[in-house]
Write an enzyme that holds these catalytic residues in place. Structure first.
Site, mmCIF file in Angstrom:
data_model
loop_
_atom_site.group_PDB
_atom_site.id
_atom_site.type_symbol
_atom_site.label_atom_id
_atom_site.label_comp_id
_atom_site.label_asym_id
_atom_site.label_seq_id
_atom_site.Cartn_x
_atom_site.Cartn_y
_atom_site.Cartn_z
ATOM 1 N N LYS A 310 0.897 -1.325 0.052
ATOM 2 C CA LYS A 310 0.116 0.170 0.117
ATOM 3 C C LYS A 310 0.915 1.092 0.057
ATOM 4 O O LYS A 310 0.839 2.062 0.745
ATOM 5 C CB LYS A 310 -1.023 0.059 1.116
ATOM 6 C CG LYS A 310 -1.862 -1.182 1.255
ATOM 7 C CD LYS A 310 -2.962 -1.217 2.403
ATOM 8 C CE LYS A 310 -3.997 -2.159 2.619
ATOM 9 N NZ LYS A 310 -3.326 -3.404 2.996
ATOM 10 N N ASP A 313 3.081 7.305 -1.105
ATOM 11 C CA ASP A 313 3.930 8.609 -0.881
ATOM 12 C C ASP A 313 4.232 9.364 -2.411
ATOM 13 O O ASP A 313 3.762 8.592 -3.387
ATOM 14 C CB ASP A 313 5.245 8.307 0.135
ATOM 15 C CG ASP A 313 5.737 9.555 0.783
ATOM 16 O OD1 ASP A 313 5.643 10.625 0.388
ATOM 17 O OD2 ASP A 313 6.033 9.226 1.988
HETATM 18 P P1 5BU Z 1 -8.538 -11.375 6.620
HETATM 19 O O1 5BU Z 1 -8.050 -12.130 7.703
HETATM 20 O O2 5BU Z 1 -9.200 -12.343 5.590
HETATM 21 O O3 5BU Z 1 -9.674 -10.264 7.171
HETATM 22 O O4 5BU Z 1 -7.485 -10.706 5.716
HETATM 23 C C1 5BU Z 1 -7.528 -9.634 4.789
HETATM 24 C C2 5BU Z 1 -6.436 -8.926 4.063
HETATM 25 O O5 5BU Z 1 -6.540 -8.217 3.092
HETATM 26 C C3 5BU Z 1 -5.470 -8.445 5.272
HETATM 27 O O6 5BU Z 1 -4.049 -8.784 4.916
HETATM 28 C C4 5BU Z 1 -5.549 -7.006 5.071
HETATM 29 O O7 5BU Z 1 -4.381 -6.199 5.291
HETATM 30 C C5 5BU Z 1 -5.916 -6.844 3.766
HETATM 31 N N1 5BU Z 1 -6.642 -5.681 3.054
HETATM 32 C C6 5BU Z 1 -8.139 -5.545 3.531
HETATM 33 O O8 5BU Z 1 -8.542 -6.367 4.366
HETATM 34 N N2 5BU Z 1 -9.033 -4.786 3.429
HETATM 35 C C7 5BU Z 1 -8.493 -3.852 2.314
HETATM 36 O O9 5BU Z 1 -9.522 -2.825 2.110
HETATM 37 C C8 5BU Z 1 -7.370 -3.925 1.826
HETATM 38 C C9 5BU Z 1 -6.504 -4.813 2.222
HETATM 39 BR BR1 5BU Z 1 -6.699 -2.670 0.657
#
Ligand code: 5BU
Length: 481
Positions: A310, A313
């Protein structure tokens, strides 16, 4: 298709007396303030009204000459009405779940049916048409046909015309204009109130062109492999092809902090995933050896590596962050992502650092977390930026298909088999909702896999459910051909 006047007038008056029509200031689901509000849920307290409404709707369906094998009420208000119609006229009913069922099944439609059967949709009120459309989409996704809908009240805001564009013929028992006329005639409301509501209706029309999510069109008409051929970027091509070959649209979010566990997951889950998504900076024992091993596993199991860094900058800084420091991300991650908030420079900086390598970048157009700011105009600006730089930007992190370009890939995080809220503001949708309803391409799943007692089993299940959702989307396409 209005009924004879005295029947309609009587029913409108009964509904008014039951408190189903209210005047004042109300905030609708869309956020718009309305001087009138219909709450037809109160019908459940008046069995005679329910019976009458169900008969009226049945008669309309007959007059339309709608041929159907089953009836489905839009949840929740129309469910009891559909039930009465079904029982009274011995027509089977189907139930559309608002949420997918328990672990593993992800079944949205309950009841028996044959592929190709026609289903009549029943609804209490049509405003924008989106509720009928969503129910119809779920029915179509499992192989049913929907060409007709019956509604008690049409708010005259353009919903029926929009549904017509989608091949759904909608007929109502009466319109909001009729309700106003009857209530004035019977001195239930005064003329100025009628005028106020009429002005509101005229000023709040849903454009028939901007129907629902036009972006659904693209992913639904082409397969992953067909879209691969349209990609300029080799990483996007490779990803779309391997999804189709391995029959998996699952990206695993490897949010564990121990390098050994991380590599173990990269190996055992390999056959089930198209992407191994990393947050490399959370590893407590990172070394360059970890990424060397990860790269070898990615080759062995044929998946891509996505570092969810992500970047956010200015171009000059992200260039260093991408290629330098401890992690040297550009050396091993096929895909990275960036927030579009700094403007084009963030993508240009990353692109410069990736020069000479096959790399792709995703823009974060929408987020899964509660209260996030990536919505509306921000999302639209992200899409524009991505489409302008599509040699390097291969798609989006988003909750839906935000771009209609077939070479843009949409990846959705916040996915679980049981939807709802997680910790710290995370919000979850089901694979079905992400792929079929929202038109996304890849589901990103983390804790529901690494926290499972059988991690491989959980990944295999997500692989199956995610790909089935894609197949359901394609089935709909074939049906339309
Ligand atoms: P989860 O354990 O299924 O909740 O993980 C979701 C992953 O996706 C986690 O690594 C977050 O950093 C990533 N993520 C997210 O959940 N939502 C977003 O909007 C973004 C990334 Br951008």
């Amino acid at each position: 298709m209005e009924l004879n006047d005295s029947t309609t007038d009587n029913l409108i008056l009964k509904l008014f007396d039951a408190g189903a029509v209210k005047f004042g200031e109300f905030t609708l689901k869309s956020g718009i303030k309305s001087p009138v509000y219909f709450d037809l849920r109160v019908m459940v307290s008046y069995p005679e009204i329910m019976k009458e409404v169900s008969e009226v709707l049945w008669n309309i369906a007959e007059k339309m000459d709608a041929k159907f094998d089953s009836i489905c009420g839009v949840p929740y208000t129309a469910l009891p009405i559909a039930t009465l119609m079904s029982v009274e006229h011995r027509k089977p009913m189907l139930i559309r779940r608002k949420e997918a069922k328990d672990y593993g099944t992800a079944k949205m439609i309950e009841g028996h049916f044959e592929k190709g059967d026609k289903c009549l949709v029943v609804e209490d009120i049509v405003t924008s048409g989106s509720s009928i459309f969503e129910t119809s989409e779920s029915l179509v996704a499992v192989g049913l046909k929907v060409t007709d809908a019956v509604v008690l009240l049409d708010r005259c805001q353009g919903g029926s015309a929009r549904l017509q564009q989608h091949g759904i013929n909608t007929e109502s028992a009466f319109t909001i204009r009729k309700v106003l006329d009857v209530l004035v005639q019977h001195e239930k409301i005064k003329l100025p109130m009628k005028r106020e509501v009429e002005e509101f209706i005229d000023g709040n029309q849903f454009e028939s062109k901007s129907i629902f999510t036009p972006r659904k069109i693209t992913p639904e008409v082409l397969t992953y492999a067909e879209r691969a051929k349209l990609c300029k970027n080799p990483v996007a091509r490779k990803l779309l092809n391997l999804i189709e070959e391995k029959q998996t649209n699952l990206a695993f979010a490897a949010d564990v902090t121990d390098a050994e566990e991380f590599l173990k997951l990269a190996d055992v889950l390999g056959p089930h995933i198209c992407i191994f998504k990393t947050h490399i900076d959370i590893l407590k024992n990172f070394s360059s050896d970890v990424v060397t091993k990860l790269k070898a596993l990615a080759v062995k199991h044929r998946y891509l590596i996505f570092e969810d860094r992500k970047f956010a900058d200015i171009g000059g800084t992200v260039k260093h962050q991408y290629r330098a420091g401890v992690h040297k991300i550009v050396e091993w991650a096929d895909i990275v992502n960036a927030h579009p908030v700094p403007g084009h420079g963030v993508v240009e900086g990353l692109k410069e650092a990736a020069s000479g390598k096959q790399r792709g970048c995703l823009l974060i157009a929408e987020m899964s977390s509660k209260g996030n700011l990536a919505t509306g105009q921000y999302t639209a600006a992200a899409v524009k930026m991505a489409e302008e730089m599509s040699d390097f930007v291969i798609g989006f992190i988003s909750q839906s298909a935000v771009s209609a370009k077939p070479y843009m890939i949409h990846m959705t995080p916040g996915v679980k088999l049981v939807p709802g809220s997680g910790t710290l503001g995370q919000q979850y949708v089901t694979p079905q909702q992400a792929i079929v309803e929202k038109g996304s391409d890849i589901i990103i799943v983390g804790r529901d896999i690494y926290e499972a007692s059988n991690r491989v089993g959980a990944a295999a299940n997500y692989k199956k459910v995610g790909y089935q959702a894609y197949c359901a989307r394609m089935f709909r396409r074939k049906d339309k051909d």
